[in-house]
Design a protein around this motif. Structure first.
Motif, mmCIF file in Angstrom:
data_model
loop_
_atom_site.group_PDB
_atom_site.id
_atom_site.type_symbol
_atom_site.label_atom_id
_atom_site.label_comp_id
_atom_site.label_asym_id
_atom_site.label_seq_id
_atom_site.Cartn_x
_atom_site.Cartn_y
_atom_site.Cartn_z
ATOM 1 N N PRO A 111 0.822 -1.218 0.000
ATOM 2 C CA PRO A 111 0.000 0.000 0.000
ATOM 3 C C PRO A 111 0.854 1.265 0.000
ATOM 4 C CG PRO A 111 -0.051 -1.075 2.151
ATOM 5 C CD PRO A 111 0.652 -2.013 1.234
ATOM 6 N N ARG A 114 -1.620 6.878 0.446
ATOM 7 C CA ARG A 114 -3.075 7.080 0.538
ATOM 8 C C ARG A 114 -3.765 5.838 1.088
ATOM 9 N NH1 ARG A 114 -6.414 9.337 -4.012
ATOM 10 N NH2 ARG A 114 -5.770 7.440 -5.074
ATOM 11 N N TRP A 115 -3.318 4.662 0.661
ATOM 12 C CA TRP A 115 -3.932 3.449 1.180
ATOM 13 C C TRP A 115 -3.550 3.212 2.636
ATOM 14 C CZ3 TRP A 115 -7.953 0.806 -0.182
ATOM 15 C CH2 TRP A 115 -8.398 0.852 -1.503
ATOM 16 N N ALA A 118 -5.924 5.165 4.530
ATOM 17 C CA ALA A 118 -7.217 4.475 4.598
ATOM 18 C C ALA A 118 -7.185 3.361 5.636
ATOM 19 C CB ALA A 118 -7.579 3.915 3.223
ATOM 20 N N LEU A 181 -15.137 -1.311 -2.820
ATOM 21 C CA LEU A 181 -13.702 -1.042 -2.818
ATOM 22 C C LEU A 181 -13.305 -0.086 -3.946
ATOM 23 C CD1 LEU A 181 -12.277 -4.591 -2.033
ATOM 24 C CD2 LEU A 181 -12.266 -2.597 -0.543
ATOM 25 N N ALA A 184 -14.287 3.323 -2.879
ATOM 26 C CA ALA A 184 -13.361 3.807 -1.856
ATOM 27 C C ALA A 184 -12.032 4.231 -2.475
ATOM 28 C CB ALA A 184 -13.142 2.730 -0.801
ATOM 29 N N SER A 185 -11.554 3.466 -3.454
ATOM 30 C CA SER A 185 -10.276 3.815 -4.089
ATOM 31 C C SER A 185 -10.378 5.089 -4.916
ATOM 32 C CB SER A 185 -9.805 2.662 -4.974
ATOM 33 O OG SER A 185 -10.711 2.437 -6.043
ATOM 34 N N ASP A 186 -11.564 5.340 -5.480
ATOM 35 C CA ASP A 186 -11.752 6.560 -6.271
ATOM 36 C C ASP A 186 -11.953 7.792 -5.394
ATOM 37 O OD1 ASP A 186 -11.532 5.119 -8.600
ATOM 38 O OD2 ASP A 186 -13.691 4.842 -8.868
ATOM 39 N N HIS A 187 -12.398 7.589 -4.170
ATOM 40 C CA HIS A 187 -12.655 8.703 -3.242
ATOM 41 C C HIS A 187 -11.941 8.428 -1.922
ATOM 42 C CE1 HIS A 187 -16.087 8.351 -6.025
ATOM 43 N NE2 HIS A 187 -16.110 9.662 -6.011
ATOM 44 N N LEU A 188 -10.670 8.090 -1.999
ATOM 45 C CA LEU A 188 -9.936 7.584 -0.850
ATOM 46 C C LEU A 188 -9.854 8.598 0.289
ATOM 47 C CD1 LEU A 188 -8.752 4.841 -0.360
ATOM 48 C CD2 LEU A 188 -6.518 5.694 -1.061
ATOM 49 N N VAL A 191 -13.373 9.096 1.890
ATOM 50 C CA VAL A 191 -13.745 7.930 2.686
ATOM 51 C C VAL A 191 -12.915 7.868 3.970
ATOM 52 C CG1 VAL A 191 -13.761 5.407 2.736
ATOM 53 C CG2 VAL A 191 -14.546 6.623 0.697
ATOM 54 N N SER A 192 -11.616 8.141 3.870
ATOM 55 C CA SER A 192 -10.756 8.123 5.052
ATOM 56 C C SER A 192 -11.183 9.187 6.052
ATOM 57 C CB SER A 192 -9.293 8.340 4.647
ATOM 58 O OG SER A 192 -8.843 7.308 3.796
#
Length: 219
Positions: A111, A114-115, A118, A181, A184-188, A191-192
């Protein structure tokens, strides 16, 4: 509050040797995938915040607190500060072990920043949920009953819900979790931020309930 924090940490002295097991457990989990390290590290360290309640009940320390110049608010806030510090150490330990686990992990997905953000926000949300489920009951019922209804039962329910969602998604074949998922990845960052905010609100609610319940508890 700081004095209670030191007292709680001292009360955990007999349990500190168990901290040595955590890196081993984390490395074992990290061999499957590094993404499990941060949530698992946060959960394992956070679980140690149960120990002051065990020592308190075994030594009947609640009655001792009544004879000391310590108000009940300080007792509650000291436990919450300790739990947050343990949570933070668990997150940092998980992040620190990621490069090592990635060398032998079955999953080679590492990761990025950004991940990782998250993962930390998800861990904080889980911390908020468990705090709301656990601490008010521990302060109300004590360690023996509180750990069953406030710790084990919610943890098992969360695992069952997760497994049920996986099974439903596999049988239905509609890709709900995958779509979740992808979103979430497109709006990380959004969402975080939402998970951080939700976790903070749950944690504040948990603290308020604990203060209210412990303040009315009779010993």
């Amino acid at each position: 509050m700081l004095k209670m924090l030191r007292l709680n940490w001292s009360a955990m002295k007999c349990y500190r040797i168990r901290f040595l097991m955590i890196p081993v457990c984390l490395f074992t989990v990290g061999c499957l995938s590094p993404i499990f390290l941060v949530p698992m590290g946060a959960f394992l360290l956070f679980s140690f915040s149960l120990n002051p309640f065990a020592v308190e009940e075994k030594g009947d320390l609640n009655r001792l607190y009544l004879t000391l110049p310590v108000d009940r608010r300080s007792v509650v806030l000291g436990r919450y500060v300790l739990s947050f510090l343990l949570f933070a150490v668990g997150v940092l330990l998980g992040l620190a072990m990621m490069p090592l686990a990635n060398l032998v992990s079955l999953s080679k997905w590492y990761p990025d920043f950004r991940w990782n953000l998250a993962l930390i926000s998800f861990s904080f949300l889980f911390y908020g949920i468990m705090s709301l489920a656990m601490y008010p009951l521990l302060f109300k019922m004590g360690y023996q009953r509180g750990k069953v209804w406030g710790y084990y039962v919610p943890a098992v329910l969360i695992c069952l819900i997760y497994v049920a969602m996986l099974e439903y998604d596999a049988m239905a074949g509609n890709g709900f979790l995958m779509n979740l998922l992808v979103y979430a990845s497109d709006h990380l960052l959004v969402v975080s931020g939402g998970m951080f905010a939700a976790g903070g609100m749950l944690l504040a609610l948990s603290c308020f309930l604990s203060l209210w319940l412990y303040g009315r508890r009779e010993f």
